[in-house]
Enzyme design. Structure first.
Site, short mmCIF file in Angstrom:
data_model
loop_
_atom_site.label_atom_id
_atom_site.label_comp_id
_atom_site.label_asym_id
_atom_site.label_seq_id
_atom_site.Cartn_x
_atom_site.Cartn_y
_atom_site.Cartn_z
N HIS A 176 0.84 -1.20 0.00
CA HIS A 176 0.00 0.00 0.00
C HIS A 176 0.87 1.26 0.00
O HIS A 176 0.38 2.35 0.25
CB HIS A 176 -0.96 0.01 1.19
CG HIS A 176 -0.28 0.02 2.53
ND1 HIS A 176 0.20 -1.13 3.11
CD2 HIS A 176 0.00 1.02 3.39
CE1 HIS A 176 0.75 -0.82 4.29
NE2 HIS A 176 0.64 0.47 4.48
N ASP A 249 14.63 -0.90 -11.52
CA ASP A 249 13.72 0.22 -11.53
C ASP A 249 14.56 1.47 -11.28
O ASP A 249 15.73 1.38 -10.90
CB ASP A 249 12.64 0.05 -10.45
CG ASP A 249 11.34 0.78 -10.80
OD1 ASP A 249 11.35 1.63 -11.71
OD2 ASP A 249 10.31 0.50 -10.17
#
Length: 498
Positions: A176, A249
């Site tokens: 989250h 990333d």
């Protein structure tokens, strides 16, 4: 004259940059063996093929990548919105032929722009509905569904002569937190990670994927370092049979920048087994980004690698291994471009049909297909845009409203008076009241607005471009599953009975 170690460091770096023209520092680095570049929204213009040619003139072997997924995340159509289905829409349709065709069409578009690596598809299984960074970028919450559509999309892309890069290993779906802003921790049983979150990556490897992107997430059971910097986690890719290029990333995301720093991240990622270091989007620092952020971030990574090579902290053999993998991929893609210089034919591809098939309605809506509803009056109550997704892009509301009324409402910050004024204006305007939302399941303000609208105008409808709400709203909901132009156009056509 550039020294040998600087050239070696360059060969594993993949920076982003500002502007629609290659800056002088970038052209110089490309001539000194820089691996290539990554395109983001700030690089896109009608002259994109010319920019790609300019980059390859400086380095014929440069890998040119783009952060493009279709659906909610588009760079190729950053100004107008994606005309390709998003992953969640493809998951709803659950037709692997549609996913394979979408991958092929994306490859065709990338190929036409001189791009040979597409940072997609997303292989994350979105098991946490609160997820602020993945959501509808994922094919869904079921590992088997995600696996078959990841494999099909990879086949479509790579059959079109570009490299796919599935992301974000070992899975960014159960969080989250957004790693652009923080370092997420995944507190799952390792067996669940193996069975659920690694399954799509296995499918991609079986499909012959050329590259895999790492995630800046921590799995405590696998160590304290984020996956990008964790030799044990990246080593799993090799034991799973992957022999392609491991791409990080972006190292300028907060999860790395604000922990070990870009330089430390570059050295540690290489040591852990990464091959190509994405320095990423120079707008990642947000408002703090400087005019020379692109060059500064690149130099920070390069000099840290050179220093580590000189003092022996980073074994030269490891960096040479990474360089060789990157060069092998560049050679393979150059051969694919030569063999099929025109790319696949996209004339028969019908994205709008796929997206229309993906639309879902929560329950029967009186008049949903009533042509008498000649206009839509839209309140755009979506969350603000993030670094990963341009959530509040105006093209979605524009396409949904057409020539009708529309107003943007920052519903989380709006006062009661501002909220009431937006409703008054939208209800007074011609047409059916439409609330455009993207987080109805977890955003209390969006739900409250729907409840108020239901009291004020029982004929109103909600258009949701995010994950579907697990609990019913007081109004009918058209589930679009992507914040895209083609998705908004399909919802508009449904609501107007066209």
């Amino acid at each position: 004259m550039t020294d040998e170690l600087t050239r070696l460091a360059n060969s594993v770096l993949w920076p982003g940059f500002f502007g629609t023209d290659a800056p002088a520092w970038l052209r110089s680095a490309l001539k000194d063996d820089l691996a290539g570049v990554v395109y983001f929204g700030q690089n896109i213009s009608a002259d994109l093929p010319a920019l790609s040619a300019q980059i390859r003139a400086a380095n014929p072997h440069a890998l040119i990548g783009i952060d493009e997924e279709g659906g909610s995340v588009t760079r190729l159509e950053v100004g107008t919105g994606s005309t390709l289905p998003g992953a969640a829409q493809l998951g709803v349709v659950d037709d692997v032929a549609a996913s394979r065709a979408t991958g092929a069409e994306l490859a065709r578009r990338a190929h036409a722009a001189g791009i040979d690596v597409v940072l997609g598809p997303v292989a994350d299984v979105n098991t946490d509905p609160r997820n602020p960074v993945i959501g509808v970028r994922s094919f869904g919450a079921d590992a088997a569904l995600v696996s078959r559509h990841v494999a099909a999309t990879v086949e479509g892309m790579q059959g079109g002569g570009v490299a796919a890069c599935v992301k974000h290993f070992p899975g960014h779906g159960d969080t989250h937190l957004d790693s652009h802003h923080a370092l997420p921790v995944i507190n799952l049983d390792p067996a669940e990670i193996e069975d659920v979150h690694l399954a799509p990556f296995r499918a991609a490897i079986a499909a012959g994927v050329d590259s895999i992107m790492t995630a800046h997430i921590v799995v405590p059971e696998w160590g304290e370092q984020p996956a990008t910097l964790n030799a044990g986690v990246l080593g799993r890719l090799r034991t799973m049979g992957f022999d392609g290029v491991i791409i990080t990333d972006a190292l300028d995301m907060a999860a790395i920048r604000e922990s070990v720093g870009i330089g430390g991240g570059a050295v540690q990622a290489l040591a852990a087994g990464a091959d190509l270091l994405c320095i990423g989007n120079p707008t990642n620092p947000g408002a703090a980004a400087r005019a020379d952020q692109d060059e500064s971030d690149y130099l920070t990574a390069r000099e840290a690698i050179v220093a580590a090579l000189r003092d022996g902290t980073l074994p030269r053999e490891r960096v040479e291994q990474a360089r060789d993998r990157v060069r092998m991929l560049a050679t393979k893609l150059a051969g694919a471009a030569t063999a099929d210089s025109d790319g696949p034919d996209g004339a028969s591809y019908e994205a709008a049909d796929i997206v229309s098939r993906a639309l879902r309605v929560t329950h029967v809506m009186d008049g949903v297909a009533d042509a008498a509803a000649s206009a839509l009056s839209v309140i755009d109550a979506r969350r603000r845009s993030t670094l990963a997704v341009d959530s509040a892009a105006a093209y979605v509301a524009d396409a949904l409203a057409g020539d009708g009324f529309r107003v943007r409402l920052d519903v989380e910050r709006a006062t009661e008076e501002e909220r009431d004024a937006a409703l008054d204006a939208a209800i007074a305007a011609e047409g059916r009241l439409v609330l455009l939302v993207d987080r109805p399941d977890v955003d209390a303000a969006q739900r409250a607005l729907a409840e108020l609208a239901a009291d004020r105008d029982p004929g109103a409808v909600v258009v949701n471009v995010g994950l579907p709400a697990r609990h019913p709203l007081p109004l009918p909901v058209v589930e679009v599953a992507a914040a895209s132009r083609v998705g908004a156009e399909a919802a508009r056509a449904m609501l107007l009975g066209r």
